[in-house]
Design a protein around this motif. Structure first.
Motif, PDB file in Angstrom:
ATOM      1  N   ASP A  73       0.848  -1.191   0.000  1.00  0.00           N
ATOM      2  CA  ASP A  73       0.000   0.000   0.000  1.00  0.00           C
ATOM      3  C   ASP A  73       0.882   1.239   0.000  1.00  0.00           C
ATOM      4  N   VAL A  74       0.536   2.201  -0.829  1.00  0.00           N
ATOM      5  CA  VAL A  74       1.225   3.482  -0.890  1.00  0.00           C
ATOM      6  C   VAL A  74       0.173   4.548  -0.625  1.00  0.00           C
ATOM      7  N   ILE A  75       0.302   5.236   0.509  1.00  0.00           N
ATOM      8  CA  ILE A  75      -0.669   6.246   0.898  1.00  0.00           C
ATOM      9  C   ILE A  75      -0.003   7.611   0.820  1.00  0.00           C
ATOM     10  N   ALA A  76      -0.388   8.371  -0.171  1.00  0.00           N
ATOM     11  CA  ALA A  76       0.181   9.705  -0.361  1.00  0.00           C
ATOM     12  C   ALA A  76      -0.280  10.628   0.759  1.00  0.00           C
ATOM     13  N   THR A  77       0.560  11.593   1.110  1.00  0.00           N
ATOM     14  CA  THR A  77       0.211  12.531   2.173  1.00  0.00           C
ATOM     15  C   THR A  77      -0.808  13.560   1.716  1.00  0.00           C
ATOM     16  N   GLY A  78      -0.892  13.777   0.432  1.00  0.00           N
ATOM     17  CA  GLY A  78      -1.759  14.826  -0.082  1.00  0.00           C
ATOM     18  C   GLY A  78      -1.029  16.149  -0.196  1.00  0.00           C
ATOM     19  N   ALA A  79       0.190  16.199   0.311  1.00  0.00           N
ATOM     20  CA  ALA A  79       1.027  17.395   0.206  1.00  0.00           C
ATOM     21  C   ALA A  79       1.855  17.307  -1.076  1.00  0.00           C
ATOM     22  N   ALA A  80       2.777  18.220  -1.231  1.00  0.00           N
ATOM     23  CA  ALA A  80       3.593  18.267  -2.444  1.00  0.00           C
ATOM     24  C   ALA A  80       4.434  17.011  -2.632  1.00  0.00           C
ATOM     25  N   LEU A  81       4.791  16.366  -1.529  1.00  0.00           N
ATOM     26  CA  LEU A  81       5.569  15.136  -1.620  1.00  0.00           C
ATOM     27  C   LEU A  81       5.320  14.293  -0.391  1.00  0.00           C
ATOM     28  N   GLY A  82       5.714  13.018  -0.483  1.00  0.00           N
ATOM     29  CA  GLY A  82       5.645  12.122   0.657  1.00  0.00           C
ATOM     30  C   GLY A  82       4.525  11.111   0.567  1.00  0.00           C
ATOM     31  N   ALA A  83       4.847   9.887   1.012  1.00  0.00           N
ATOM     32  CA  ALA A  83       3.860   8.814   1.089  1.00  0.00           C
ATOM     33  C   ALA A  83       4.310   7.815   2.142  1.00  0.00           C
ATOM     34  N   GLU A  84       3.342   7.140   2.724  1.00  0.00           N
ATOM     35  CA  GLU A  84       3.629   6.043   3.632  1.00  0.00           C
ATOM     36  C   GLU A  84       3.461   4.746   2.859  1.00  0.00           C
ATOM     37  N   ILE A  85       4.396   3.818   3.054  1.00  0.00           N
ATOM     38  CA  ILE A  85       4.262   2.507   2.435  1.00  0.00           C
ATOM     39  C   ILE A  85       3.947   1.498   3.531  1.00  0.00           C
ATOM     40  N   ARG A  86       3.001   0.607   3.231  1.00  0.00           N
ATOM     41  CA  ARG A  86       2.575  -0.406   4.193  1.00  0.00           C
ATOM     42  C   ARG A  86       2.608  -1.769   3.531  1.00  0.00           C
ATOM     43  N   GLY A  87       2.766  -2.800   4.338  1.00  0.00           N
ATOM     44  CA  GLY A  87       2.775  -4.159   3.819  1.00  0.00           C
ATOM     45  C   GLY A  87       4.136  -4.580   3.311  1.00  0.00           C
ATOM     46  N   VAL A  88       5.180  -4.023   3.945  1.00  0.00           N
ATOM     47  CA  VAL A  88       6.536  -4.308   3.486  1.00  0.00           C
ATOM     48  C   VAL A  88       7.470  -4.466   4.681  1.00  0.00           C
TER      49      VAL A  88
END
Length: 103
Positions: A19-34
């Motif tokens: 899972d890649v969950i973007a922050t909604g800001a200009a950059l950044g995401a959280e990755i899950r399931g790894v």
């Protein structure tokens, strides 16, 4: 504060999705399931793709020792020398390479 959240699923061949969950800001995401200690080539490719797409990635709940972090970071490219503290010592004695990398 996150204003909007975008969720993607990075599919890899033969494994569970990341899972890649973007922050909604200009950059950044959280990755899950790894698990960053145990990435095969296709799962690493999904992590790297998330990094390229979002420029900053956060992987919570990881338990990485110094050698694990260095091994993971080396997959992105050559490592830089660790910065020297004001005392003249490296941040991690005996490990002259840091986890910042060059691409």
């Amino acid at each position: 504060m996150v204003l909007g959240v975008e969720k993607e699923i990075a599919r890899d061949v033969g494994g569970e999705p990341i899972d890649v969950i973007a922050t909604g800001a200009a950059l950044g995401a959280e990755i899950r399931g790894v698990d960053l200690k145990n990435l095969d080539a296709s799962r690493f490719a999904a992590v790297k793709r998330a990094w390229h797409d979002h420029q900053v990635i956060l992987a919570r709940g990881q338990t990485l020792g110094d050698q694990d972090l260095i091994a993971f970071s080396r997959r992105f490219g050559d490592l830089d020398w660790a910065p020297v503290q004001e005392t003249g010592r490296r941040f991690v004695e005996g490990l002259p390479k840091s986890t910042s990398f060059q691409t």
